[in-house]
Design a protein around this motif. Sequence first.
Motif, PDB file in Angstrom:
ATOM      1  N   GLY A  87     -21.103   7.845 -37.181  1.00 47.92           N
ATOM      2  CA  GLY A  87     -20.933   8.122 -35.934  1.00 47.92           C
ATOM      3  C   GLY A  87     -20.615   7.004 -35.279  1.00 47.92           C
ATOM      4  O   GLY A  87     -19.700   7.276 -34.143  1.00 47.92           O
ATOM      5  N   HIS A  88     -21.232   5.735 -35.316  1.00 49.80           N
ATOM      6  CA  HIS A  88     -20.922   4.647 -34.263  1.00 49.80           C
ATOM      7  C   HIS A  88     -19.386   4.373 -34.794  1.00 49.80           C
ATOM      8  O   HIS A  88     -18.511   3.910 -33.870  1.00 49.80           O
ATOM      9  CB  HIS A  88     -21.801   3.452 -34.978  1.00 49.80           C
ATOM     10  CG  HIS A  88     -21.436   2.016 -34.351  1.00 49.80           C
ATOM     11  ND1 HIS A  88     -22.164   1.549 -33.307  1.00 49.80           N
ATOM     12  CD2 HIS A  88     -20.518   1.392 -34.503  1.00 49.80           C
ATOM     13  CE1 HIS A  88     -21.809   0.514 -32.843  1.00 49.80           C
ATOM     14  NE2 HIS A  88     -20.714   0.264 -33.719  1.00 49.80           N
ATOM     15  N   GLU A  89     -19.007   4.204 -36.100  1.00 53.32           N
ATOM     16  CA  GLU A  89     -17.664   3.713 -36.427  1.00 53.32           C
ATOM     17  C   GLU A  89     -16.399   4.939 -35.915  1.00 53.32           C
ATOM     18  O   GLU A  89     -15.422   4.486 -35.294  1.00 53.32           O
ATOM     19  CB  GLU A  89     -17.463   3.510 -38.038  1.00 53.32           C
ATOM     20  CG  GLU A  89     -18.301   2.545 -38.617  1.00 53.32           C
ATOM     21  CD  GLU A  89     -18.203   1.218 -37.680  1.00 53.32           C
ATOM     22  OE1 GLU A  89     -16.931   0.607 -37.435  1.00 53.32           O
ATOM     23  OE2 GLU A  89     -19.157   0.345 -37.651  1.00 53.32           O
ATOM     24  N   HIS A  90     -16.907   6.113 -35.789  1.00 57.24           N
ATOM     25  CA  HIS A  90     -15.981   7.279 -35.163  1.00 57.24           C
ATOM     26  C   HIS A  90     -15.684   7.210 -33.926  1.00 57.24           C
ATOM     27  O   HIS A  90     -14.784   7.525 -33.271  1.00 57.24           O
ATOM     28  CB  HIS A  90     -16.239   8.492 -35.952  1.00 57.24           C
ATOM     29  CG  HIS A  90     -15.779   8.464 -37.151  1.00 57.24           C
ATOM     30  ND1 HIS A  90     -14.467   9.252 -37.468  1.00 57.24           N
ATOM     31  CD2 HIS A  90     -16.032   8.136 -38.498  1.00 57.24           C
ATOM     32  CE1 HIS A  90     -14.201   9.240 -38.734  1.00 57.24           C
ATOM     33  NE2 HIS A  90     -15.152   8.688 -39.371  1.00 57.24           N
ATOM     34  N   VAL A  91     -16.739   6.558 -33.233  1.00 58.23           N
ATOM     35  CA  VAL A  91     -16.710   6.041 -31.670  1.00 58.23           C
ATOM     36  C   VAL A  91     -15.825   5.158 -31.604  1.00 58.23           C
ATOM     37  O   VAL A  91     -14.762   5.210 -30.626  1.00 58.23           O
ATOM     38  CB  VAL A  91     -18.005   5.685 -30.806  1.00 58.23           C
ATOM     39  CG1 VAL A  91     -17.669   5.121 -29.313  1.00 58.23           C
ATOM     40  CG2 VAL A  91     -18.931   6.986 -31.211  1.00 58.23           C
ATOM     41  N   HIS A  92     -15.537   4.098 -32.491  1.00 57.40           N
ATOM     42  CA  HIS A  92     -14.525   3.069 -32.301  1.00 57.40           C
ATOM     43  C   HIS A  92     -13.231   3.616 -32.730  1.00 57.40           C
ATOM     44  O   HIS A  92     -12.310   3.191 -32.208  1.00 57.40           O
ATOM     45  CB  HIS A  92     -14.871   1.852 -33.456  1.00 57.40           C
ATOM     46  CG  HIS A  92     -15.929   0.943 -33.000  1.00 57.40           C
ATOM     47  ND1 HIS A  92     -16.330   0.495 -31.692  1.00 57.40           N
ATOM     48  CD2 HIS A  92     -17.040   0.474 -33.678  1.00 57.40           C
ATOM     49  CE1 HIS A  92     -17.073  -0.394 -31.565  1.00 57.40           C
ATOM     50  NE2 HIS A  92     -17.679  -0.427 -32.986  1.00 57.40           N
ATOM     51  N   VAL A  93     -13.152   4.532 -33.632  1.00 56.77           N
ATOM     52  CA  VAL A  93     -11.844   5.366 -33.941  1.00 56.77           C
ATOM     53  C   VAL A  93     -11.449   6.015 -32.403  1.00 56.77           C
ATOM     54  O   VAL A  93     -10.190   5.762 -32.177  1.00 56.77           O
ATOM     55  CB  VAL A  93     -11.929   6.468 -34.849  1.00 56.77           C
ATOM     56  CG1 VAL A  93     -10.681   7.230 -35.034  1.00 56.77           C
ATOM     57  CG2 VAL A  93     -12.225   5.680 -36.240  1.00 56.77           C
ATOM     58  N   PHE A 121     -21.979 -11.958 -27.849  1.00 55.96           N
ATOM     59  CA  PHE A 121     -20.924 -11.591 -27.837  1.00 55.96           C
ATOM     60  C   PHE A 121     -20.374 -10.264 -28.765  1.00 55.96           C
ATOM     61  O   PHE A 121     -19.504  -9.280 -28.411  1.00 55.96           O
ATOM     62  CB  PHE A 121     -19.823 -12.726 -28.653  1.00 55.96           C
ATOM     63  CG  PHE A 121     -20.065 -12.644 -30.021  1.00 55.96           C
ATOM     64  CD1 PHE A 121     -21.030 -13.639 -30.669  1.00 55.96           C
ATOM     65  CD2 PHE A 121     -19.139 -11.945 -30.775  1.00 55.96           C
ATOM     66  CE1 PHE A 121     -21.068 -13.434 -31.899  1.00 55.96           C
ATOM     67  CE2 PHE A 121     -19.317 -12.030 -32.139  1.00 55.96           C
ATOM     68  CZ  PHE A 121     -20.127 -12.651 -32.690  1.00 55.96           C
ATOM     69  N   TYR A 122     -21.355  -9.827 -29.535  1.00 54.97           N
ATOM     70  CA  TYR A 122     -21.375  -8.731 -30.136  1.00 54.97           C
ATOM     71  C   TYR A 122     -22.204  -7.420 -29.529  1.00 54.97           C
ATOM     72  O   TYR A 122     -21.614  -6.289 -29.200  1.00 54.97           O
ATOM     73  CB  TYR A 122     -21.854  -8.840 -31.602  1.00 54.97           C
ATOM     74  CG  TYR A 122     -21.853  -7.401 -32.380  1.00 54.97           C
ATOM     75  CD1 TYR A 122     -20.750  -6.624 -32.732  1.00 54.97           C
ATOM     76  CD2 TYR A 122     -23.018  -6.737 -32.706  1.00 54.97           C
ATOM     77  CE1 TYR A 122     -20.924  -5.150 -33.390  1.00 54.97           C
ATOM     78  CE2 TYR A 122     -23.268  -5.711 -33.357  1.00 54.97           C
ATOM     79  CZ  TYR A 122     -22.184  -4.820 -33.438  1.00 54.97           C
ATOM     80  OH  TYR A 122     -22.240  -3.711 -34.284  1.00 54.97           O
ATOM     81  N   LEU A 123     -23.404  -7.560 -29.218  1.00 55.81           N
ATOM     82  CA  LEU A 123     -24.476  -6.892 -28.701  1.00 55.81           C
ATOM     83  C   LEU A 123     -24.048  -6.268 -27.373  1.00 55.81           C
ATOM     84  O   LEU A 123     -24.251  -4.953 -26.994  1.00 55.81           O
ATOM     85  CB  LEU A 123     -25.878  -7.104 -28.864  1.00 55.81           C
ATOM     86  CG  LEU A 123     -26.438  -7.251 -30.357  1.00 55.81           C
ATOM     87  CD1 LEU A 123     -27.927  -7.867 -30.225  1.00 55.81           C
ATOM     88  CD2 LEU A 123     -26.443  -5.802 -31.034  1.00 55.81           C
ATOM     89  N   PHE A 127     -17.398  -2.185 -25.720  1.00 64.83           N
ATOM     90  CA  PHE A 127     -17.061  -1.486 -26.605  1.00 64.83           C
ATOM     91  C   PHE A 127     -18.182  -0.815 -27.667  1.00 64.83           C
ATOM     92  O   PHE A 127     -18.455   0.095 -28.072  1.00 64.83           O
ATOM     93  CB  PHE A 127     -15.870  -1.811 -27.440  1.00 64.83           C
ATOM     94  CG  PHE A 127     -14.569  -1.939 -26.483  1.00 64.83           C
ATOM     95  CD1 PHE A 127     -13.830  -0.824 -26.076  1.00 64.83           C
ATOM     96  CD2 PHE A 127     -14.436  -3.092 -25.922  1.00 64.83           C
ATOM     97  CE1 PHE A 127     -12.718  -0.838 -25.319  1.00 64.83           C
ATOM     98  CE2 PHE A 127     -13.277  -3.181 -25.183  1.00 64.83           C
ATOM     99  CZ  PHE A 127     -12.399  -1.994 -24.496  1.00 64.83           C
ATOM    100  N   GLU A 128     -18.993  -2.031 -28.093  1.00 65.99           N
ATOM    101  CA  GLU A 128     -20.099  -1.687 -28.850  1.00 65.99           C
ATOM    102  C   GLU A 128     -21.255  -1.358 -28.256  1.00 65.99           C
ATOM    103  O   GLU A 128     -21.900  -0.252 -28.694  1.00 65.99           O
ATOM    104  CB  GLU A 128     -20.700  -3.387 -29.332  1.00 65.99           C
ATOM    105  CG  GLU A 128     -19.772  -3.941 -30.557  1.00 65.99           C
ATOM    106  CD  GLU A 128     -19.558  -3.091 -31.707  1.00 65.99           C
ATOM    107  OE1 GLU A 128     -20.086  -2.361 -31.970  1.00 65.99           O
ATOM    108  OE2 GLU A 128     -18.337  -3.503 -32.239  1.00 65.99           O
ATOM    109  N   ARG A 129     -21.323  -1.443 -27.007  1.00 66.95           N
ATOM    110  CA  ARG A 129     -22.264  -0.563 -26.107  1.00 66.95           C
ATOM    111  C   ARG A 129     -22.108   0.804 -26.137  1.00 66.95           C
ATOM    112  O   ARG A 129     -22.927   1.653 -26.242  1.00 66.95           O
ATOM    113  CB  ARG A 129     -22.552  -1.214 -24.759  1.00 66.95           C
ATOM    114  CG  ARG A 129     -23.119  -2.465 -24.669  1.00 66.95           C
ATOM    115  CD  ARG A 129     -23.701  -2.938 -23.112  1.00 66.95           C
ATOM    116  NE  ARG A 129     -22.760  -2.760 -22.432  1.00 66.95           N
ATOM    117  CZ  ARG A 129     -21.813  -3.278 -21.881  1.00 66.95           C
ATOM    118  NH1 ARG A 129     -21.720  -4.568 -21.923  1.00 66.95           N
ATOM    119  NH2 ARG A 129     -20.973  -2.916 -20.914  1.00 66.95           N
ATOM    120  N   SER A 145     -23.470  -4.104 -37.919  1.00 67.67           N
ATOM    121  CA  SER A 145     -22.754  -5.353 -37.268  1.00 67.67           C
ATOM    122  C   SER A 145     -21.507  -4.716 -37.481  1.00 67.67           C
ATOM    123  O   SER A 145     -21.069  -4.249 -38.545  1.00 67.67           O
ATOM    124  CB  SER A 145     -23.118  -6.477 -37.676  1.00 67.67           C
ATOM    125  OG  SER A 145     -22.813  -6.647 -39.117  1.00 67.67           O
ATOM    126  N   GLY A 146     -20.256  -4.768 -36.515  1.00 64.33           N
ATOM    127  CA  GLY A 146     -19.061  -4.729 -36.765  1.00 64.33           C
ATOM    128  C   GLY A 146     -18.614  -3.224 -35.922  1.00 64.33           C
ATOM    129  O   GLY A 146     -19.454  -2.559 -35.407  1.00 64.33           O
TER     130      GLY A 146
HETATM  131 ZN   LIG Z   1     -19.389  -1.358 -33.498  1.00 62.08          ZN
END
Ligand SMILES: [Zn+2]
Length: 146
Positions: A87-93, A121-123, A127-129, A145-146
């Motif tokens: 789910g998380h990675e497909h939001v990035h897609v 820098f990540y959390l 785009f991560e939020r 992470s990622g």
């Molecule tokens: Zn992510």
Amino acid sequence: MTSGLGEAVRALRYAWAAPCSLVGLLLAATALAFGATAKGIEGALEVAGGRIPLLVSRLPKGLRFSAITFGHVILGVSHAILDFHRGHEHVHVRQYERWGILFFPLYCGSSLVQLLRGRDFYLDNRFEREARAKATPTPAGPPLSG
Ligand SMILES: [Zn+2]
């Protein structure tokens, strides 16, 4: 929307994200050469396993990832991890489909702004939020992470 128009829009999303997907395909091809396996899921290519966990463990601590997305290509340390964080990675897609090649500088810029503000820098990356907020909830599992 007619199916012809829908297919055209879908093709444009893939084309717009293609430069980023190409980066992912180059990394995926390398991973496949070192034992990773690939699956096509929900319009994205997921590549995991093989030597990816070993290579990730050799990255600097702040750059290690369990899953990472480049356009329509998602790399992960294992397919179980990818199942959990799909789910998380497909939001990035979807973000790549929206921003295309601009996603790379925008993502890095967001991380830089957060660092300059003394944040993570990540959390705190926008785009991560967004990915955490929009991802389909899943049961408790390994941290992402990622
Ligand atoms: Zn992510």
